[in-house]
Motif scaffolding. Structure first.
Motif, short mmCIF file in Angstrom:
data_model
loop_
_atom_site.label_atom_id
_atom_site.label_comp_id
_atom_site.label_asym_id
_atom_site.label_seq_id
_atom_site.Cartn_x
_atom_site.Cartn_y
_atom_site.Cartn_z
N LEU A 216 0.81 -1.22 0.00
CA LEU A 216 0.00 0.00 0.00
C LEU A 216 0.84 1.26 0.00
O LEU A 216 0.53 2.23 -0.69
N GLU A 217 1.93 1.28 0.77
CA GLU A 217 2.73 2.50 0.89
C GLU A 217 3.46 2.86 -0.40
O GLU A 217 3.88 4.01 -0.58
N SER A 218 3.61 1.91 -1.32
CA SER A 218 4.29 2.19 -2.58
C SER A 218 3.34 2.64 -3.67
O SER A 218 3.77 2.99 -4.78
N LEU A 219 2.03 2.67 -3.39
CA LEU A 219 1.03 3.04 -4.38
C LEU A 219 0.60 4.50 -4.20
O LEU A 219 0.56 5.00 -3.08
N PRO A 220 0.25 5.19 -5.29
CA PRO A 220 -0.16 6.60 -5.18
C PRO A 220 -1.51 6.74 -4.49
O PRO A 220 -2.48 6.10 -4.90
N PRO A 221 -1.61 7.55 -3.42
CA PRO A 221 -2.89 7.74 -2.74
C PRO A 221 -3.93 8.38 -3.65
O PRO A 221 -3.59 9.10 -4.60
N ARG A 222 -5.19 8.11 -3.38
CA ARG A 222 -6.27 8.67 -4.18
C ARG A 222 -6.20 10.20 -4.17
O ARG A 222 -6.09 10.81 -3.12
N GLY A 223 -6.25 10.80 -5.36
CA GLY A 223 -6.21 12.25 -5.47
C GLY A 223 -4.83 12.85 -5.45
O GLY A 223 -4.69 14.08 -5.50
N SER A 224 -3.78 12.02 -5.45
CA SER A 224 -2.42 12.55 -5.34
C SER A 224 -1.78 12.81 -6.69
O SER A 224 -0.71 13.41 -6.75
N LEU A 225 -2.39 12.36 -7.78
CA LEU A 225 -1.73 12.44 -9.08
C LEU A 225 -1.90 13.81 -9.72
O LEU A 225 -2.62 13.99 -10.69
N PHE A 226 -1.24 14.82 -9.13
CA PHE A 226 -1.24 16.14 -9.72
C PHE A 226 -0.49 16.14 -11.03
O PHE A 226 -0.57 17.06 -11.81
N ARG A 227 0.26 15.04 -11.29
CA ARG A 227 0.98 14.91 -12.54
C ARG A 227 0.19 14.09 -13.55
O ARG A 227 0.73 13.57 -14.51
#
Length: 283
Positions: A216-227
């Motif tokens: 889980l810690e290596s995956l992008p959190p929901r809403g974090s992909l500003f890129r």
């Protein structure tokens, strides 16, 4: 006749997912510029392997997977005791509810998970239905857990339940849950286990979390992909790009970061006047 510029695309999230699978790596963050070129790679590791080994693995993985040559100076490694890693990214069981319908012989299993985000506790809930028999109920509990966990990460990454097994070890009952993690370009099987201390459904959720929390810690959190939408260009075939030696590092630092130039809107505006700087060497 000039060489044909044949490229494929790779996202920042794909790179982070690959590097997070390397031995000793706990967390990874890749920073790119407006054109999509890799500027920085930040890695958090334990003390089991030296930073030099970690950096070498990262450079080799990028080269082998996508033919990206990266300057070692752009990789930053921080080492901590494994027990010191912040555990707020881990999900914990906060609630389990079972509603049964004797007429239809159907059951609904509801699971609530919690984790700490920015010093506040956030709850994620999900439900799953099944027929009222042991195997169906265990599967429903695992699926509800996975559905709730998927609410915490970006939709391009998700967990699925493959199977749930109840078995005996000596005089103990153990629940095994096989979970698959699907990320862009990758599939990984994870196995979680938990002893039945009180109730099989509760143990099933704990077993599913045992598998999920490993990645889980290596995956992008929901809403974090500003890129979101930012892509990195990767050459289909490239020659003459061996890892630079110590004497050539200064020059390589300027060239290697171009291995992932993106076709982003910002890059398009500047690409006309900087074509050679925005793409990998074609020859």
């Amino acid at each position: 006749m000039g060489a044909v510029d044949v490229r494929k695309k790779v996202t920042v999230e794909e790179i982070e997912s690959l590097l997070a699978c390397l031995p000793g790596v706990q967390r990874v963050r890749v920073v790119v510029n407006d054109w999509g070129a890799i500027e920085e790679v930040h890695v958090l590791t334990g003390l089991g392997r030296s930073p030099k080994q970690i950096v070498r693995d990262i450079l080799s993985a990028l080269k082998a997977q996508w033919n990206i040559t990266l300057d070692r100076k752009k990789v930053s490694v921080a080492q901590v005791q494994v027990g010191d890693l912040h555990l707020s990214v881990r999900l914990i069981l906060a609630g389990l509810e079972i509603v049964t319908d004797q007429l239809s012989r159907q059951a609904q299993v509801s699971v609530k998970l919690q984790k700490v985000e920015d010093d506040r506790t956030v709850t994620y809930s999900a439900k799953s239905e099944a027929e009222m028999h042991e195997t169906g109920m265990l599967l429903a509990a695992a699926k509800a857990c996975v559905k709730a966990a998927n609410l915490t990460i970006e939709p391009d990454n998700f967990f699925t339940v493959e199977d749930v097994v109840s078995t005996r070890i000596r005089d103990k009952t153990v629940i095994l849950v096989l979970v698959s993690l699907i990320t862009p370009g990758r599939h990984e099987d994870l196995l979680g286990a938990a002893l039945v201390r009180h109730e099989p459904l509760e143990a099933t959720v704990r077993a599913a979390l045992d598998a999920i929390n490993r990645r889980l810690e290596s995956l992008p959190p929901r809403g974090s992909l500003f890129r979101a939408g930012r892509m990195i260009d990767v050459p289909e075939d490239e020659t003459g790009t061996e890892e630079p030696d110590e004497a050539e590092e200064e020059q390589a630092e300027m060239e290697d970061g171009k291995a992932g130039v993106a076709e982003s809107p910002a890059g398009e505006k500047r690409k006309e006047g900087a074509k050679e700087e925005a793409s990998i060497k074609e020859r």
